[in-house]
Design an enzyme around this catalytic site. Structure first.
Site, mmCIF file in Angstrom:
data_model
loop_
_atom_site.group_PDB
_atom_site.id
_atom_site.type_symbol
_atom_site.label_atom_id
_atom_site.label_comp_id
_atom_site.label_asym_id
_atom_site.label_seq_id
_atom_site.Cartn_x
_atom_site.Cartn_y
_atom_site.Cartn_z
ATOM 1 N N CYS A 2 0.807 -1.193 0.166
ATOM 2 C CA CYS A 2 0.061 -0.066 -0.108
ATOM 3 C C CYS A 2 0.951 1.249 0.069
ATOM 4 O O CYS A 2 1.803 1.230 0.525
ATOM 5 C CB CYS A 2 -0.911 0.076 1.129
ATOM 6 S SG CYS A 2 -2.035 -1.146 1.352
ATOM 7 N N ARG A 27 3.587 0.332 -5.282
ATOM 8 C CA ARG A 27 3.458 -0.407 -4.024
ATOM 9 C C ARG A 27 2.133 -1.225 -3.823
ATOM 10 O O ARG A 27 1.864 -2.002 -2.903
ATOM 11 C CB ARG A 27 3.442 0.494 -2.693
ATOM 12 C CG ARG A 27 4.637 1.054 -2.841
ATOM 13 C CD ARG A 27 4.661 2.299 -1.528
ATOM 14 N NE ARG A 27 4.763 1.468 -0.453
ATOM 15 C CZ ARG A 27 5.637 1.133 0.473
ATOM 16 N NH1 ARG A 27 6.977 1.663 -0.250
ATOM 17 N NH2 ARG A 27 5.755 0.725 1.464
ATOM 18 N N TRP A 73 -2.975 -2.562 -1.747
ATOM 19 C CA TRP A 73 -2.702 -3.881 -1.942
ATOM 20 C C TRP A 73 -3.566 -4.598 -1.042
ATOM 21 O O TRP A 73 -3.254 -4.664 0.193
ATOM 22 C CB TRP A 73 -1.204 -4.094 -2.054
ATOM 23 C CG TRP A 73 -0.935 -5.563 -2.183
ATOM 24 C CD1 TRP A 73 -0.672 -6.013 -3.568
ATOM 25 C CD2 TRP A 73 -0.649 -6.841 -1.562
ATOM 26 N NE1 TRP A 73 -0.491 -7.489 -3.576
ATOM 27 C CE2 TRP A 73 -0.437 -7.797 -2.293
ATOM 28 C CE3 TRP A 73 -0.810 -6.656 0.030
ATOM 29 C CZ2 TRP A 73 -0.146 -9.103 -1.845
ATOM 30 C CZ3 TRP A 73 -0.642 -8.310 0.309
ATOM 31 C CH2 TRP A 73 -0.439 -9.214 -0.537
ATOM 32 N N ASN A 99 -1.450 1.780 5.961
ATOM 33 C CA ASN A 99 -0.626 0.671 5.425
ATOM 34 C C ASN A 99 0.040 -0.588 6.270
ATOM 35 O O ASN A 99 0.507 0.044 7.349
ATOM 36 C CB ASN A 99 0.525 1.180 4.703
ATOM 37 C CG ASN A 99 1.800 0.302 4.397
ATOM 38 O OD1 ASN A 99 1.429 -0.854 3.810
ATOM 39 N ND2 ASN A 99 2.981 0.665 3.927
ATOM 40 N N GLY A 100 -0.364 -1.658 6.140
ATOM 41 C CA GLY A 100 -0.145 -2.581 7.448
ATOM 42 C C GLY A 100 -1.290 -3.461 7.526
ATOM 43 O O GLY A 100 -2.178 -3.373 6.855
ATOM 44 N N GLU A 484 16.161 -17.397 -10.803
ATOM 45 C CA GLU A 484 15.609 -15.966 -11.157
ATOM 46 C C GLU A 484 15.205 -15.747 -12.442
ATOM 47 O O GLU A 484 14.025 -15.028 -12.385
ATOM 48 C CB GLU A 484 16.919 -15.008 -10.929
ATOM 49 C CG GLU A 484 16.759 -13.567 -11.191
ATOM 50 C CD GLU A 484 15.644 -12.690 -10.097
ATOM 51 O OE1 GLU A 484 15.195 -13.399 -9.285
ATOM 52 O OE2 GLU A 484 15.280 -11.471 -10.568
ATOM 53 N N LYS A 488 11.295 -14.214 -12.899
ATOM 54 C CA LYS A 488 11.055 -12.998 -13.760
ATOM 55 C C LYS A 488 10.041 -13.426 -14.716
ATOM 56 O O LYS A 488 9.038 -12.793 -14.742
ATOM 57 C CB LYS A 488 12.206 -12.774 -14.360
ATOM 58 C CG LYS A 488 13.060 -11.821 -13.893
ATOM 59 C CD LYS A 488 12.857 -10.415 -13.476
ATOM 60 C CE LYS A 488 12.282 -10.851 -12.132
ATOM 61 N NZ LYS A 488 12.930 -10.589 -10.695
ATOM 62 N N GLU A 491 6.254 -14.080 -12.809
ATOM 63 C CA GLU A 491 5.633 -13.023 -12.115
ATOM 64 C C GLU A 491 4.976 -12.024 -12.908
ATOM 65 O O GLU A 491 4.386 -11.126 -12.605
ATOM 66 C CB GLU A 491 6.621 -12.415 -11.048
ATOM 67 C CG GLU A 491 7.807 -11.538 -11.597
ATOM 68 C CD GLU A 491 8.695 -10.945 -10.480
ATOM 69 O OE1 GLU A 491 8.019 -10.440 -9.511
ATOM 70 O OE2 GLU A 491 9.793 -10.734 -10.695
ATOM 71 N N HIS A 507 16.149 -36.271 -12.016
ATOM 72 C CA HIS A 507 15.433 -36.770 -10.755
ATOM 73 C C HIS A 507 13.799 -36.591 -10.512
ATOM 74 O O HIS A 507 13.253 -36.498 -9.760
ATOM 75 C CB HIS A 507 16.176 -36.388 -9.603
ATOM 76 C CG HIS A 507 17.608 -36.869 -9.548
ATOM 77 N ND1 HIS A 507 17.985 -38.157 -9.367
ATOM 78 C CD2 HIS A 507 18.733 -36.106 -9.615
ATOM 79 C CE1 HIS A 507 19.176 -38.267 -9.354
ATOM 80 N NE2 HIS A 507 19.854 -37.082 -9.563
ATOM 81 N N LYS A 606 5.473 -4.037 -4.815
ATOM 82 C CA LYS A 606 6.793 -3.923 -4.834
ATOM 83 C C LYS A 606 7.247 -4.167 -3.410
ATOM 84 O O LYS A 606 8.415 -4.972 -3.487
ATOM 85 C CB LYS A 606 7.392 -2.538 -5.371
ATOM 86 C CG LYS A 606 8.727 -2.283 -5.059
ATOM 87 C CD LYS A 606 9.341 -2.975 -6.477
ATOM 88 C CE LYS A 606 10.714 -2.576 -6.588
ATOM 89 N NZ LYS A 606 11.313 -3.837 -7.497
HETATM 90 O O1 M6R Z 1 12.531 -5.443 -1.113
HETATM 91 P P1 M6R Z 1 13.030 -6.938 -1.135
HETATM 92 O O2 M6R Z 1 14.320 -7.032 -1.815
HETATM 93 O O3 M6R Z 1 13.185 -7.270 0.114
HETATM 94 O O4 M6R Z 1 11.848 -7.599 -1.700
HETATM 95 C C1 M6R Z 1 11.840 -8.958 -1.915
HETATM 96 C C2 M6R Z 1 10.866 -9.489 -2.927
HETATM 97 O O5 M6R Z 1 9.489 -9.371 -2.521
HETATM 98 C C3 M6R Z 1 11.182 -9.411 -4.263
HETATM 99 O O6 M6R Z 1 12.384 -9.471 -4.593
HETATM 100 C C4 M6R Z 1 10.274 -9.882 -5.138
HETATM 101 O O7 M6R Z 1 10.326 -11.421 -5.253
HETATM 102 C C5 M6R Z 1 10.214 -9.187 -6.663
HETATM 103 N N1 M6R Z 1 8.938 -9.016 -7.131
HETATM 104 C C6 M6R Z 1 11.133 -10.174 -7.527
HETATM 105 O O8 M6R Z 1 11.148 -9.624 -8.951
#
Ligand code: M6R
Length: 611
Positions: A2, A27, A73, A99-100, A484, A488, A491, A507, A606
């Site tokens: 948020c 956010r 969010w 937010n929280g 990674e 990517k 997501e 395996h 984010k």
């Molecule tokens: O701000 P942070 O690096 O702690 O965030 C961690 C994850 O939430 C963040 O890397 C998330 O997996 C991204 N969406 C990946 O692209």
């Protein structure tokens, strides 16, 4: 998660708030809302993005110089108009954005309901605003005291901006666990979850600490703790430029951030690497170097992409500094009663510095007396303020929800740390150390070369944009990059993708392979090259489609694979920095071709500031 923004001063609040919400939309983007505060208070809110809110409000009179805005969010209650913030209390005296998560909301709601109070939404935030008004009316006290009293009974995390129509010339801000920054102008104040909405107005900011409550009017700010102890606000100067938070001519923040990597890596090692004498200096670790050198074990914690960077760190620290490493998901670490001793070093990696699980894991680790370090990107965020020491990544603001330049900056810091500790422990020879420093300084130029091939990645993306599944395989330093690459893709394009250590394929995952399955194999020239050639043959024998990422000039794999992506030669330890770039671009193009919103993928935000 948020985004919250507030303004009090002489400007048209609406403009400040709506622009602020656009900056904070990364956010959360389920719904958005704005309140213009006066002694009646007008609230406008709707499901959808900030542009939907603008359309919704068009034609209304939104003039006023005090207000608050929120981009959500969803945690409690689906994204809809009613659950959107701001929330108003049952008699309309208090307005709040939050937010929280209020963990004891159910109990508070039960109490309020039994007193006859009716709720409009399903949110924990509405419970809080009603609770504040309930205390205010019962106690016959002022708004500030009602807020303080209510918050002392709340369990959970919050960043809050609150207004009271009986005292319409004030905003009250409070923080516990969710970030809140106050921008200090001349007879005006700005409030936001991070500094991005503030930077165009002022560089002077106050970061609220947990349990801080600020009462703000045009003429001044009073900072106290929840227990009513007066605090002296510390004003920090932001080292951030407005240009850094714009798209800068790119279609999306994600693309801009991928293309920024030569610069962000350079900024991360700039001033820390002396190219002439080939040495390294990490000022943030200066006072803790002895403990690092004597570390019995390093525990790296993080989430998502930051966890993947941590896995690269495991190879780096074990290889270069000969320290045993464990890498943990912060969310698992904090709940499994981990054994941490004072001669362990815990390294928390986080782009935002606000991820709730990582922050909680840091707090847990601190109790064990281990040295706790942070590798974070956002200066002044919660994790760097909680840790004993650390190294900032200097990647610049990362706005795209998919992390890209933060990953390469994190790996750059981890590599520098491993090189430095290895050299100081004398387990890394001076010759090797110097040659690594030289290689590191060549990385930005090599990434420029990879970026110049963007069109090739686009062509491959076009061929496989309709695939339902992808497999990513890598070994050694490139195994975390396989993870990674898969993250990517899934997501931002919503294609199911899995990353695997290449040798593990036989395996289980090999059963998935058929003529429709693209398999991205990270197969650069290193010690396991021959092994990975065999893995490729295994995929081809089952009619799988091989997209191989190889070292330039390579021919064996080039002849076997369906497609090749080339990266320049570098030391094994730096291959993650190069290999991840084509995977980022492949995901980006596939997602765009599928019509996805790459900067704001569905269901994501984010900064994950809730558990
Ligand atoms: O701000 P942070 O690096 O702690 O965030 C961690 C994850 O939430 C963040 O890397 C998330 O997996 C991204 N969406 C990946 O692209």
């Amino acid at each position: 998660m948020c985004g919250i923004v507030g303004y009090i001063g002489y400007r048209d609040a609406w403009n400040v708030l709506i622009n602020g919400l656009k900056r904070l939309e990364y956010r959360g983007y389920d719904s958005a809302g704005i309140a213009i505060v006066n002694n009646t208070c007008s609230i406008y809110k709707c499901k959808g993005k900030v542009t939907d809110l603008e359309r919704y409000i068009a034609g209304n009179n939104v003039s006023g110089t005090i207000g608050m805005g929120h981009t959500r969010w969803a945690t409690h209650g689906e994204p809809n108009d009613v659950n959107a913030h701001p929330h108003k209390s049952y008699h309309g005296k208090f307005i709040l954005i939050h937010n929280g998560i209020i963990e004891n909301y159910a109990k508070l709601k039960e109490k309020l309901t039994s007193s006859g109070i009716k709720f409009q939404s399903e949110t924990d935030s509405e419970v809080l605003v009603n609770f504040i008004e309930y205390i205010y009316e019962k106690g016959n006290i002022n708004a500030e005291n009602a807020v303080r009293l209510a918050l002392s009974k709340v369990i959970g995390a919050y960043g809050l901006v609150i207004a009271c129509t009986d005292e319409p010339d004030k905003l009250i801000a409070a923080r516990n666990g969710s970030p809140l920054v106050i921008g200090v102008g001349n007879k005006e104040y700005f409030l936001a979850s991070d500094a991005t909405p503030i930077i165009e107005y002022t560089k002077s900011v106050i970061y609220l600490n947990d349990n801080d409550v600020a009462v703000i009017s045009k003429d001044g700010l009073v900072l106290k703790t929840l227990k009513n102890d007066q605090q002296i606000p510390r004003i920090h100067q932001l080292d951030l430029d407005i240009g850094e938070i714009d798209k800068g001519g790119y279609k999306h923040f994600m693309l801009k951030e991928i293309f920024e990597q030569p610069r962000s890596i350079l900024d991360t090692f700039r001033g820390r690497v002396s190219t002439d004498i080939k040495s390294l200096h990490l000022g943030g670790l200066f006072n803790v170097m002895d403990r690092l050198i004597g570390a019995r074990r390093i525990i790296i914690i993080g989430c998502g992409t930051s966890w993947h960077a941590g896995l690269v760190g495991e190879y780096l620290f074990e290889d270069l500094a000969r320290i045993s490493v464990e890498v943990e998901y912060a969310s698992e670490f904090r709940y499994r009663n981990p054994i941490i001793t004072p001669d362990d070093v815990v390294i928390a990696i986080s782009q935002s510095g606000e991820t709730a699980d990582t922050l909680a894991a840091v707090k847990l680790a601190k109790k064990s007396k281990a040295l706790v370090l942070g590798i974070c990107n956002v200066v002044g965020s919660s994790i760097p303020r909680e840790t004993d020491a650390g190294v900032y990544t200097h990647a610049g603001p990362e706005i795209g929800v998919a992390s890209t330049k933060a990953f390469t900056a994190q790996v750059t810091v981890l590599a520098m740390m491993a090189m430095l500790i290895g050299r100081m422990k004398n387990v890394l020879s001076e010759k090797k150390y110097k040659s690594y420093i030289k290689s590191l300084t060549e990385i930005p130029g090599k990434i420029e070369k990879i970026l110049a091939y963007d069109n090739e990645f686009k062509k491959i993306a076009n061929l496989y944009k309709l695939a339902n599944n992808f497999l990513y395989l890598g070994r050694g330093y490139l195994f975390p990059v396989a993870l990674e690459g898969a993250l990517k893709l899934k997501e931002i394009s919503y294609i199911h993708a899995e990353g695997y250590p290449a040798a593990e394929m036989k395996h289980g995952p090999i059963a998935l392979i058929d003529h429709k399955m693209p398999v991205v194999v990270l197969a650069t020239k290193d010690s396991s090259y021959e092994k990975i050639v065999s893995n490729i043959q295994e995929v081809k024998a089952r009619n799988g489609i091989v997209i191989a990422l190889v070292t330039e000039g390579e021919s064996t794999i080039t002849n076997m694979a369906d497609h090749v992506l080339e990266i320049p030669v570098t030391d094994n330890i730096f291959t993650p920095l190069l290999a991840v770039v084509p995977l980022q671009l492949l995901s980006y193009h596939i997602a765009i071709m599928r019509g996805c919103n790459v900067d704001q993928p569905r269901n994501l935000a984010k900064s994950v500031t809730v558990e």
